[in-house]
Scaffold this active site. Structure first.
Site, PDB file in Angstrom:
ATOM      1  N   GLU A 161      -3.958   1.722  -2.970  1.00  0.00           N
ATOM      2  CA  GLU A 161      -4.116   3.138  -2.626  1.00  0.00           C
ATOM      3  C   GLU A 161      -3.215   4.004  -3.508  1.00  0.00           C
ATOM      4  O   GLU A 161      -2.418   4.801  -3.034  1.00  0.00           O
ATOM      5  CB  GLU A 161      -3.849   3.386  -1.136  1.00  0.00           C
ATOM      6  CG  GLU A 161      -4.551   4.633  -0.627  1.00  0.00           C
ATOM      7  CD  GLU A 161      -4.506   4.793   0.894  1.00  0.00           C
ATOM      8  OE1 GLU A 161      -5.058   5.801   1.368  1.00  0.00           O
ATOM      9  OE2 GLU A 161      -3.927   3.942   1.594  1.00  0.00           O
TER      10      GLU A 161
ATOM     11  N   ASN B  39       0.872  -1.166   0.000  1.00  0.00           N
ATOM     12  CA  ASN B  39       0.000   0.000   0.000  1.00  0.00           C
ATOM     13  C   ASN B  39       0.914   1.223   0.000  1.00  0.00           C
ATOM     14  O   ASN B  39       1.573   1.532   0.999  1.00  0.00           O
ATOM     15  CB  ASN B  39      -0.912   0.017   1.231  1.00  0.00           C
ATOM     16  CG  ASN B  39      -1.805   1.253   1.273  1.00  0.00           C
ATOM     17  OD1 ASN B  39      -1.395   2.349   0.933  1.00  0.00           O
ATOM     18  ND2 ASN B  39      -3.040   1.075   1.715  1.00  0.00           N
TER      19      ASN B  39
ATOM     20  N   TYR C  62      -7.674  -3.743  -2.350  1.00  0.00           N
ATOM     21  CA  TYR C  62      -7.605  -2.716  -1.308  1.00  0.00           C
ATOM     22  C   TYR C  62      -8.969  -2.685  -0.629  1.00  0.00           C
ATOM     23  O   TYR C  62      -9.927  -2.130  -1.149  1.00  0.00           O
ATOM     24  CB  TYR C  62      -7.243  -1.361  -1.921  1.00  0.00           C
ATOM     25  CG  TYR C  62      -7.213  -0.215  -0.938  1.00  0.00           C
ATOM     26  CD1 TYR C  62      -6.732  -0.379   0.363  1.00  0.00           C
ATOM     27  CD2 TYR C  62      -7.656   1.052  -1.315  1.00  0.00           C
ATOM     28  CE1 TYR C  62      -6.695   0.676   1.252  1.00  0.00           C
ATOM     29  CE2 TYR C  62      -7.610   2.124  -0.430  1.00  0.00           C
ATOM     30  CZ  TYR C  62      -7.134   1.918   0.848  1.00  0.00           C
ATOM     31  OH  TYR C  62      -7.101   2.967   1.740  1.00  0.00           O
TER      32      TYR C  62
ATOM     33  N   ASP D 144      -3.916  -4.715   1.015  1.00  0.00           N
ATOM     34  CA  ASP D 144      -4.245  -4.087   2.292  1.00  0.00           C
ATOM     35  C   ASP D 144      -5.670  -4.498   2.623  1.00  0.00           C
ATOM     36  O   ASP D 144      -6.624  -3.985   2.046  1.00  0.00           O
ATOM     37  CB  ASP D 144      -4.120  -2.563   2.161  1.00  0.00           C
ATOM     38  CG  ASP D 144      -4.586  -1.826   3.412  1.00  0.00           C
ATOM     39  OD1 ASP D 144      -4.983  -2.487   4.394  1.00  0.00           O
ATOM     40  OD2 ASP D 144      -4.552  -0.581   3.398  1.00  0.00           O
TER      41      ASP D 144
ATOM     42  N   ASN E  84      -7.088  -4.326   5.646  1.00  0.00           N
ATOM     43  CA  ASN E  84      -7.663  -3.456   6.669  1.00  0.00           C
ATOM     44  C   ASN E  84      -8.272  -4.207   7.851  1.00  0.00           C
ATOM     45  O   ASN E  84      -9.332  -3.830   8.352  1.00  0.00           O
ATOM     46  CB  ASN E  84      -8.703  -2.520   6.030  1.00  0.00           C
ATOM     47  CG  ASN E  84      -8.120  -1.155   5.715  1.00  0.00           C
ATOM     48  OD1 ASN E  84      -7.370  -0.591   6.509  1.00  0.00           O
ATOM     49  ND2 ASN E  84      -8.450  -0.622   4.554  1.00  0.00           N
TER      50      ASN E  84
END
Length: 255
Positions: free
Chosen positions: A35, A7, A105, A144, A146
């Protein structure tokens, strides 16, 4: 094969902080970024020997993903399932002869969890998508994501319980994915490792004190388990609030 995921928190800014030096030094077979925060034509990367695939968000300066690969894939898909596009540019799937590579993402649930319901629906759709792919050939899924899956995956687990990326619901979705026949490659290699993170807040000296979260992953089909040679972070690499992660897989048949 060597895979890298990072990222970059804005590819234009990351390029100014040494992205290309790291990229060339690693010589990865497939290099995925998340991102990107750019639109078509806003950045031109000179990457000899690599095919480039970008998924831009409609909103300027937001989200976005890209994959750079040495071998041209059979097919490239943007979005999940039958959706050919998705507005936030969060998913790219590359199909090769003997596996799928999926770069993602994952949406953040946001500080007040305002987007948690959307996030959980996203997780449901993505898991079903990955299961369908896996029924055809093995999957290498990265990005990513999260979420800090367990208490081992963030520094201050107790005080962060219920926060975005550390809710029971988000963690359960990761558990459900792994139960569907997938492997968290880092935990496979280092099941009890602590203090190994991929993201740190930009707050003062947080990264220096290693107060971080492991929210970037390489997750693969269980059929690849015996071929996982290494799965780690390059946590000394700067240029973003995330560090790159990498996976080395030895296959009987390479792409």
């Amino acid at each position: 094969m060597k895979y890298i995921s990072w990222n970059v928190n804005g590819i234009r800014a990351c390029v100014k902080k040494g992205f290309l030096d790291y990229f060339y030094a690693q010589d990865a077979d497939i290099f995925a970024i998340q991102e990107t925060k750019c639109q078509a034509g806003q950045v031109e990367l000179d990457l000899p020997g690599y095919y480039q695939y970008w998924n831009y968000a409609e909103k300027k300066g937001y989200s976005g993903t890209a994959v750079f690969t040495k071998k041209q894939p059979l097919h490239v898909h943007y979005g999940v399932g039958d959706h050919e596009t998705e507005r936030e540019g969060r998913i790219i799937t590359l199909e090769y002869e003997d596996f799928y590579f999926v770069n993602v993402y994952t949406p953040n649930a946001q500080r007040d969890l305002a987007r948690l319901a959307y996030r959980l629906q996203w997780e449901e759709e993505l898991r079903e998508y990955l299961i369908v792919l896996q029924q055809k050939k093995p999957v290498v899924y990265c990005g990513d994501l999260n979420v800090a899956h367990t208490a081992l995956d963030l520094k201050n687990a107790k005080s962060n319980e219920g926060n975005s990326g550390c809710t029971v619901e988000e963690r359960d979705k990761m558990s459900q994915l792994l139960a569907a026949g997938f492997i968290d490659t880092f935990r496979h290699k280092y099941p009890q490792a602590t203090d190994r993170y991929s993201w740190w807040s930009y707050m003062n000296k947080v990264r220096e004190r290693n107060i971080g979260w492991r929210i970037d992953y390489f997750i693969v089909s269980a059929s690849l388990q015996a071929h996982i040679k290494e799965a780690e972070m390059h946590d000394m690499v700067l240029g973003s609030d995330h560090c790159p992660i990498y996976l080395i897989v030895e296959r009987e048949k390479s792409i």
